[in-house]
Design an enzyme around this catalytic site. Structure first.
Site, PDB file in Angstrom:
ATOM      1  N   ASP A 119       2.026  -0.910   0.066  1.00 37.92           N
ATOM      2  CA  ASP A 119       2.451   0.079  -0.927  1.00 37.92           C
ATOM      3  C   ASP A 119       1.875  -0.168  -2.313  1.00 37.92           C
ATOM      4  O   ASP A 119       1.994   0.674  -3.189  1.00 37.92           O
ATOM      5  CB  ASP A 119       3.982   0.091  -1.034  1.00 37.92           C
ATOM      6  N   ASP A 131       2.596  -5.706   4.348  1.00 33.45           N
ATOM      7  CA  ASP A 131       2.839  -6.297   3.032  1.00 33.45           C
ATOM      8  C   ASP A 131       4.333  -6.599   2.935  1.00 33.45           C
ATOM      9  O   ASP A 131       5.146  -5.963   3.617  1.00 33.45           O
ATOM     10  CB  ASP A 131       2.400  -5.301   1.957  1.00 33.45           C
TER      11      ASP A 131
END
Length: 684
Positions: A635, A441
């Site tokens: 996250d 990400d």
């Protein structure tokens, strides 16, 4: 066709799940059924009534409760806190078992280990006391763990043995043999046959019976804790969605439960509140924090006609939204469903004993019978032949298989934790070594996840006192980044008055020297300002940065570029992963321009930009379908479906609870360098 979920209690292994599956499949009007051992539930599609499904499950030996919470008479458990009650009960069983098992093991092992024993328990003349004391210490352990016997023998006699059956057969055989040994020793003492006494004195299996039950219970307790993490993640996801909504009906505002909002309702969204529906802005301007869905850290300006998404946060202005999707149709509900389904698709580590229990038990019992017959034919005594047959049953009890996973979890977590890496299961520890594609990400993983000032033009920054005075009064995250930059450098702000926010454009205020204003390039063009600042701002934008232009009454004073910056160690970590022969892919919901700029700085191999949460999971699946083993690192809440779908999901420790709970590995130091370390540890 209607679909309904039922909670199942009492399932302990894959054989149990298979038995429930077959029982429900046999119910008329059930089109399909899918048992989820991870969540202890079954999803049934078809027109079958609740009572018919419950009867089938209860008839198979398990408890069943419909999702609507209406406890039917046949249900053998209540829905409320079932998991918590089971955990508490297992913990109590472990404590009681250990209390009695410790002295039992001391007494049983003392003669072989050369440890001291009270005189009453020492010597051949005290063999019956020695054995009977073990029997008394074994009884409480057997009694408190009796469910293994009741369930195990029940399923065995019904022709559907499971792991409980193996435990019951193994520990039961040890217990029965121990009782036989006590009688044999008593007989030997009474008839002066000390050789008989000596033989059985060393052949007691009572400690084995207690140890098997205690260790299996401990293993199941650790496994249950791991299974509970999925439901916790789902609960935390659901908590992010607002419980109430303010709607305008009949010309008045009404606060109602969020699930009662209807498509077409006019929903009021005040500053600081979460948006309960997917819809379109009717009136108002605001900056909306969409990190829960897209992962992008910079709030997005919304004006009339712009779409908004449920569970995103209205940070500043007042909005009125027309509801277009509500309840289970919203994008956020889709994320929730994806996490649930992806987690369910990765069942707990399938133990060998669970997979082959249907044939393992009869085969083992057959081997034990053959052993007994062979020794009898060979001329051995009945007691010797019986002891060898029982030994086969005791050795075959899958205590090692039942403990392999929990022990791997404990050891792996311990070793990893010392290196800042938390493995949640032995399976994750093993699979991390197989990864050949790492998907990262962007926001909060490769980057810091917080806007920062990266450039100032002109470099002297003589306009910064005015910019600081202006932006300190705005609540916009980009403005706060400018304010933080000025404060960190001790810049003294210019006093301002008549501060005014121009939604979607910028801010304006009055100083002693005149009007100052700050905002987007388009705002400055509308005000008639031209000059070099446009080329500078365009250059910043190409680098994935957001330019903020500041001007006085007659001319532009300067430009500040704000961006989510790459973490200092990200490029090094990515280079290390590539050196290990892995392909590094950045997957982000951010726009392609910003994504390309970040990927260039970080050195990733491939980029997938503008990717929504469900698409992230799809990108993972596409690589898996090509034969790759995918490690996903993220996250945010938006990463949860991809983390759960990947072969190994790794969550940055500073990320959201949902991401951490959905992942297999947690990198506690929030550094990408630990991804390579986790893979190396797995390979080692």
């Amino acid at each position: 066709m209607p679909e309904k979920t039922y909670d199942i209690t009492g399932m302990s292994c894959a054989a149990c799940a298979s038995r429930v599956q077959k029982a429900v499949d046999a119910v008329p009007e059930v089109a399909s059924a899918e048992v989820n051992l991870l969540t202890n539930s079954i999803k049934v599609t078809g027109d079958a009534g609740d009572q018919a499904v419950v009867d089938a499950v209860v008839g198979a030996g398990y408890g069943c409760i419909p999702e609507n919470g209406d406890d039917l008479p046949a249900a053998s458990a209540t829905r409320e806190n079932v998991a918590a009650a089971e955990m508490k009960e297992m913990k109590r069983r472990i404590i009681v078992s250990v209390v009695f098992m410790v002295p039992l093991m001391w007494i049983a092992m003392a003669p072989m280990a050369g440890l001291p024993l009270p005189g009453l328990l020492s010597g051949m003349e005290n063999s019956v006391v020695f054995a009977f004391t073990q029997f008394l210490l074994c009884l409480p352990v057997v009694a408190i763990n009796r469910k293994y016997y009741t369930r195990g023998f029940k399923h065995l006699f019904e022709g559907a043995p499971n792991m409980d059956s193996l435990i019951a057969v193994g520990s039961g055989a040890a217990l029965v043999y121990g009782v036989v040994a006590i009688y044999a020793m008593a007989y030997g003492l009474g008839h002066g046959d000390m050789a008989l006494v000596a033989r059985y004195h060393h052949d007691l299996y009572l400690d084995s019976a207690a140890m098997i039950l205690t260790l299996i219970t401990l293993g199941k307790y650790l496994e249950a804790r791991a299974k509970g993490r999925t439901s916790e993640a789902l609960s935390k996801l659901m908590d992010l969605s607002p419980k109430t909504a303010v709607v305008i009906r009949n010309g008045t505002e009404q606060e109602i439960p969020a699930e009662q909002v209807k498509v077409g309702d006019r929903v009021v969204i005040r500053p600081g509140t979460a948006i309960p529906v997917d819809g379109v802005v009717l009136t108002g301007n605001s900056a909306v924090d969409e990190s829960a869905v897209t992962g992008e850290s910079v709030p997005v300006d919304k004006k009339e006609g712009d779409p908004v998404t449920a569970a995103t946060l209205n940070t500043s202005g007042y909005l009125e939204v027309r509801a277009q999707k509500v309840g289970e149709d919203t994008a956020f509900a889709g994320i929730l469903k994806l996490v649930e389904e992806a987690s369910a698709s990765k069942a707990p580590i399938a133990r060998l004993a669970d997979k082959i229990a249907g044939v393992f038990v009869p085969v083992v019992m057959g081997i034990a019978a053959v052993t007994l017959v062979v020794w009898l034919i060979a001329g051995a005594g009945v007691s010797f032949a019986l002891s060898t047959a029982i030994a086969v049953l005791v050795i075959a009890c899958p205590c090692a298989l039942g403990l392999a996973t929990p022990v791997a979890i404990m050891v792996g977590t311990g070793v990893g934790a010392r290196n800042g890496i938390l493995y949640k299961s032995g399976d994750a520890l093993e699979r991390a070594s197989q990864g050949d594609v790492v998907m990262l990400d962007k926001t909060g993983t490769i980057t810091a996840g917080k806007p920062e000032v990266t450039d100032v033009w002109p470099a002297e920054g003589v306009f910064l006192p005015e910019a600081l005075g202006l932006e300190k009064r705005s609540g916009h995250p980009l403005a706060q980044a400018v304010a933080a930059y000025g404060e960190a450098r001790g810049i003294e702000e210019v006093a301002v008055s008549d501060f005014e926010e121009l939604p979607g454009r910028g801010v304006r205020a009055q100083t002693e020297a005149g009007v100052i204003q700050g905002g987007s390039v388009s705002m400055m063009r509308d005000l008639g300002f031209a000059g070099d600042y446009e080329a500078v701002a365009k250059a910043f934008a190409r680098e994935g940065k957001t330019p903020l232009v500041f001007a006085g009454e007659k001319a532009v004073m300067g430009v500040v570029a704000v961006a989510d910056t790459v973490k200092p160690d990200s490029a090094e970590a990515i280079a290390e992963l590539k050196a290990m022969g892995m392909t590094v892919v950045m997957v982000t919901g951010d726009n392609p321009v910003t994504a390309r700029a970040i990927s260039k700085q970080a050195g990733v191999d491939q980029v997938a930009a503008g990717v929504m949460p469900d698409d992230k999971a799809q990108v993972v699946q596409e690589h898996q379908q090509q034969g790759h083993h995918v490690i996903m690192v993220g996250d945010g809440i938006n990463d949860a479906p991809a983390l759960a779908t990947a072969d190994v999901g790794m969550a940055i420790g500073a990320g959201t609870d949902v991401a951490i709970e959905s992942a297999d590995v947690v990198l506690m130091r929030s550094s990408l360098l630990d991804v390579g370390a986790a893979v190396r540890l797995s390979k080692a």
